[in-house]
Design an enzyme around this catalytic site. Structure first.
Site, PDB file in Angstrom:
ATOM      1  N   ASN A   1     -10.088  -0.101   1.275  1.00 16.70           N
ATOM      2  CA  ASN A   1      -8.635  -0.012   1.120  1.00 16.70           C
ATOM      3  C   ASN A   1      -8.273  -0.452  -0.299  1.00 16.70           C
ATOM      4  O   ASN A   1      -8.379  -1.630  -0.621  1.00 16.70           O
ATOM      5  CB  ASN A   1      -7.979  -0.914   2.168  1.00 16.70           C
TER       6      ASN A   1
ATOM      7  N   CYS B   1       0.820  -1.220   0.000  1.00 20.16           N
ATOM      8  CA  CYS B   1       0.000   0.000   0.000  1.00 20.16           C
ATOM      9  C   CYS B   1       0.852   1.267   0.000  1.00 20.16           C
ATOM     10  O   CYS B   1       0.349   2.350  -0.275  1.00 20.16           O
ATOM     11  CB  CYS B   1      -0.934   0.015   1.205  1.00 20.16           C
TER      12      CYS B   1
ATOM     13  N   HIS C   1      -2.881   7.078   3.518  1.00 21.56           N
ATOM     14  CA  HIS C   1      -3.371   5.824   2.935  1.00 21.56           C
ATOM     15  C   HIS C   1      -4.723   5.501   3.564  1.00 21.56           C
ATOM     16  O   HIS C   1      -4.897   5.595   4.778  1.00 21.56           O
ATOM     17  CB  HIS C   1      -2.356   4.716   3.205  1.00 21.56           C
TER      18      HIS C   1
HETATM   19  O1  UT7 Z   1      -3.199  -1.293   3.963  1.00 27.78           O
HETATM   20  C1  UT7 Z   1      -2.581  -2.199   4.805  1.00 27.78           C
HETATM   21  C2  UT7 Z   1      -3.514  -3.341   4.950  1.00 27.78           C
HETATM   22  N1  UT7 Z   1      -4.100  -3.629   6.175  1.00 27.78           N
HETATM   23  C3  UT7 Z   1      -4.712  -2.809   7.055  1.00 27.78           C
HETATM   24  O2  UT7 Z   1      -4.663  -1.635   6.961  1.00 27.78           O
HETATM   25  C4  UT7 Z   1      -5.427  -3.442   8.189  1.00 27.78           C
HETATM   26  C5  UT7 Z   1      -5.071  -2.877   9.527  1.00 27.78           C
HETATM   27  N2  UT7 Z   1      -5.897  -3.467  10.547  1.00 27.78           N
HETATM   28  C6  UT7 Z   1      -7.173  -3.086  10.732  1.00 27.78           C
HETATM   29  O3  UT7 Z   1      -7.686  -2.212  10.064  1.00 27.78           O
HETATM   30  C7  UT7 Z   1      -7.946  -3.734  11.867  1.00 27.78           C
HETATM   31  O4  UT7 Z   1      -7.046  -4.513  12.646  1.00 27.78           O
HETATM   32  C8  UT7 Z   1      -9.122  -4.627  11.379  1.00 27.78           C
HETATM   33  C9  UT7 Z   1     -10.224  -3.745  10.827  1.00 27.78           C
HETATM   34  C10 UT7 Z   1      -8.632  -5.599  10.326  1.00 27.78           C
HETATM   35  C11 UT7 Z   1      -9.688  -5.412  12.544  1.00 27.78           C
HETATM   36  O5  UT7 Z   1     -10.072  -4.544  13.588  1.00 27.78           O
HETATM   37  P1  UT7 Z   1      -9.655  -4.863  15.093  1.00 27.78           P
HETATM   38  O6  UT7 Z   1     -10.297  -3.855  15.942  1.00 27.78           O
HETATM   39  O7  UT7 Z   1      -8.141  -4.922  15.099  1.00 27.78           O
HETATM   40  O8  UT7 Z   1     -10.313  -6.252  15.340  1.00 27.78           O
HETATM   41  P2  UT7 Z   1      -9.643  -7.655  15.704  1.00 27.78           P
HETATM   42  O9  UT7 Z   1      -8.790  -8.146  14.587  1.00 27.78           O
HETATM   43  O10 UT7 Z   1      -9.003  -7.502  17.026  1.00 27.78           O
HETATM   44  O11 UT7 Z   1     -10.911  -8.582  15.796  1.00 27.78           O
HETATM   45  C12 UT7 Z   1     -11.921  -8.342  16.733  1.00 27.78           C
HETATM   46  C13 UT7 Z   1     -13.030  -9.338  16.536  1.00 27.78           C
HETATM   47  C14 UT7 Z   1     -12.576 -10.774  16.367  1.00 27.78           C
HETATM   48  O12 UT7 Z   1     -13.471 -11.576  17.066  1.00 27.78           O
HETATM   49  P3  UT7 Z   1     -13.071 -12.218  18.467  1.00 27.78           P
HETATM   50  O13 UT7 Z   1     -11.881 -13.071  18.180  1.00 27.78           O
HETATM   51  O14 UT7 Z   1     -12.764 -11.064  19.371  1.00 27.78           O
HETATM   52  O15 UT7 Z   1     -14.288 -12.980  18.851  1.00 27.78           O
HETATM   53  C15 UT7 Z   1     -12.745 -11.024  14.886  1.00 27.78           C
HETATM   54  O16 UT7 Z   1     -12.999 -12.372  14.593  1.00 27.78           O
HETATM   55  O17 UT7 Z   1     -13.786  -9.007  15.342  1.00 27.78           O
HETATM   56  C16 UT7 Z   1     -13.955 -10.200  14.578  1.00 27.78           C
HETATM   57  N3  UT7 Z   1     -14.048  -9.835  13.166  1.00 27.78           N
HETATM   58  C17 UT7 Z   1     -15.225  -9.537  12.592  1.00 27.78           C
HETATM   59  N4  UT7 Z   1     -16.471  -9.473  13.047  1.00 27.78           N
HETATM   60  C18 UT7 Z   1     -17.446  -9.127  12.173  1.00 27.78           C
HETATM   61  C19 UT7 Z   1     -13.049  -9.727  12.255  1.00 27.78           C
HETATM   62  N5  UT7 Z   1     -13.571  -9.372  11.072  1.00 27.78           N
HETATM   63  C20 UT7 Z   1     -14.905  -9.244  11.247  1.00 27.78           C
HETATM   64  C21 UT7 Z   1     -15.967  -8.892  10.393  1.00 27.78           C
HETATM   65  N6  UT7 Z   1     -17.215  -8.827  10.905  1.00 27.78           N
HETATM   66  N7  UT7 Z   1     -15.768  -8.593   9.095  1.00 27.78           N
END
Ligand code: UT7
Length: 338
Positions: free
Chosen positions: A287, A117, A257
């Site tokens: 993204n 990215c 970004h």
């Molecule tokens: O451009 C570079 C590419 N990448 C990025 O920029 C990504 C950077 N990271 C992020 O933006 C965030 O970490 C995410 C949006 C991907 C995730 O947000 P988070 O607040 O870090 O959530 P998490 O990964 O800690 O997950 C929290 C919960 C999990 O459930 P449990 O294990 O707590 O029960 C996930 O399974 O949210 C769950 N989860 C979802 N729930 C509903 C993950 N994806 C989803 C979803 N819908 N799509």
């Protein structure tokens, strides 16, 4: 301050997104997710996706044509094409060569740049060097992605986050004191495992097993990448400003970004830039990786958010892991200078 032989800036810009929209509600029907979760955690409401017959080089060429037109130059004037992408049409030839053929820029050298990215901001820095040294006069830098093609549409952790699109700029000489003033590029290869497509390269060539195991799709440790982004976005922008002899107080427009609204807000807070000065369109496109900064920049220009003389800071992070920031004093011919 970083010394330069010539002042190099963006003399034309264009972008393209496919028409097809996938909303969060649409995704609720595919994976176990909700509009509320996606908006709350990312700020994304919808994203664009290409039809199956459309490739990254198609989007790149559409955006490039618009950038050429905006710059008032023809494809024949282009000396070099750099395409930043994580979703090339093929492993080789480069997508840049395919674009060169599509837009008929027969005099241009062409290569791809892989920095995830951060690729577009990396590309700006790389492309500008050729003009600063006097080797080339006009360089086309494109960020283009068809991420929908490498997403695992059964993985809710990733498929809700990304979208397709392209943005392109023509780099050329600008009046002294304008254009790119300072940059910061960086990488931490130890984080390479956090965001990757495991198979399809020399480490794990395509096999029936690799396809069955869904190893050709994007995999990400979201929370680790999130922490990395929060740390490097502010740091990279501050270093680039410092290299330009400027500080965060000089920022007129921040174009980060577009990965996640929470990351964008954290960067703005760290840089003490009010959100009115921050360009945000992650809600509409998700993204789009290397395309996200030029897409946002094109939108900012169309919405009259950039005036000649403004200090514009671009900053991104991505697979590699990489980061890149570029500070520019905005100049566009035909506009009055502030
Ligand atoms: O451009 C570079 C590419 N990448 C990025 O920029 C990504 C950077 N990271 C992020 O933006 C965030 O970490 C995410 C949006 C991907 C995730 O947000 P988070 O607040 O870090 O959530 P998490 O990964 O800690 O997950 C929290 C919960 C999990 O459930 P449990 O294990 O707590 O029960 C996930 O399974 O949210 C769950 N989860 C979802 N729930 C509903 C993950 N994806 C989803 C979803 N819908 N799509």
């Amino acid at each position: 301050m970083q010394e330069k032989n010539k002042s190099v800036g963006i003399i034309g810009i264009g972008s393209y997104v496919p028409d097809k929209i996938i909303t969060n509600k649409d995704l609720e029907k595919i994976v176990e997710t909700s509009d509320e979760w996606i908006v709350d955690r990312t700020g994304i409401k919808e994203r664009r996706v290409v039809e199956p017959n459309i490739t990254t080089s198609d989007l790149a060429a559409y955006a490039a044509e618009k950038a050429l037109c905006d710059a008032g130059v023809t494809a024949d004037d282009i000396d070099l094409i750099i395409v930043a992408t994580a979703t090339p049409d093929m492993l080789f030839p480069s997508t840049a060569c395919l674009v060169q053929d599509k837009i008929k820029a027969s005099k241009a050298a062409a290569f791809d740049l892989s920095a995830g990215c951060s690729g577009f901001a990396y590309g700006l820095v790389v492309g500008s060097q050729f003009i600063q040294t006097g080797l080339y006069k006009k360089v086309l830098v494109i960020g283009a992605e068809t991420l929908s093609k490498i997403l695992d549409w059964t993985d809710r952790n990733t498929c809700v986050l990304f979208g397709d699109g392209a943005g392109a700029v023509v780099l050329g000489e600008v009046p002294a004191g304008y254009g790119i003033l300072g940059v910061d590029l960086g990488a931490d290869g130890s984080g390479g495992e956090l965001l990757k497509i495991p198979a399809g390269g020399s480490r794990q060539p395509a096999t029936v097993e690799s396809v069955t195991a869904r190893q050709h799709f994007l995999q990400m440790s979201g929370s680790d990448v999130f922490k990395f982004a929060i740390k490097v976005m502010g740091e990279a922008a501050i270093k680039a400003l410092d290299n330009a002899g400027l500080s965060n107080e000089d920022i007129d427009c921040l174009i980060p970004h577009q990965a996640n609204n929470r990351i964008i807000q954290s960067a703005a807070k760290r840089l003490k830039v009010p959100m009115e000065k921050v360009v945000v369109n992650v809600d509409k496109y998700g993204n789009t990786s290397a395309a996200s900064i030029p897409l946002a920049m094109d939108e900012a220009i169309k919405n009259d958010k950039l005036q000649n003389g403004d200090i514009v800071v671009l900053v991104g992070f991505g697979a590699g892991l990489t980061w890149a920031s570029c500070v520019m004093k905005w100049y566009k011919e035909g506009k009055s200078i502030v």
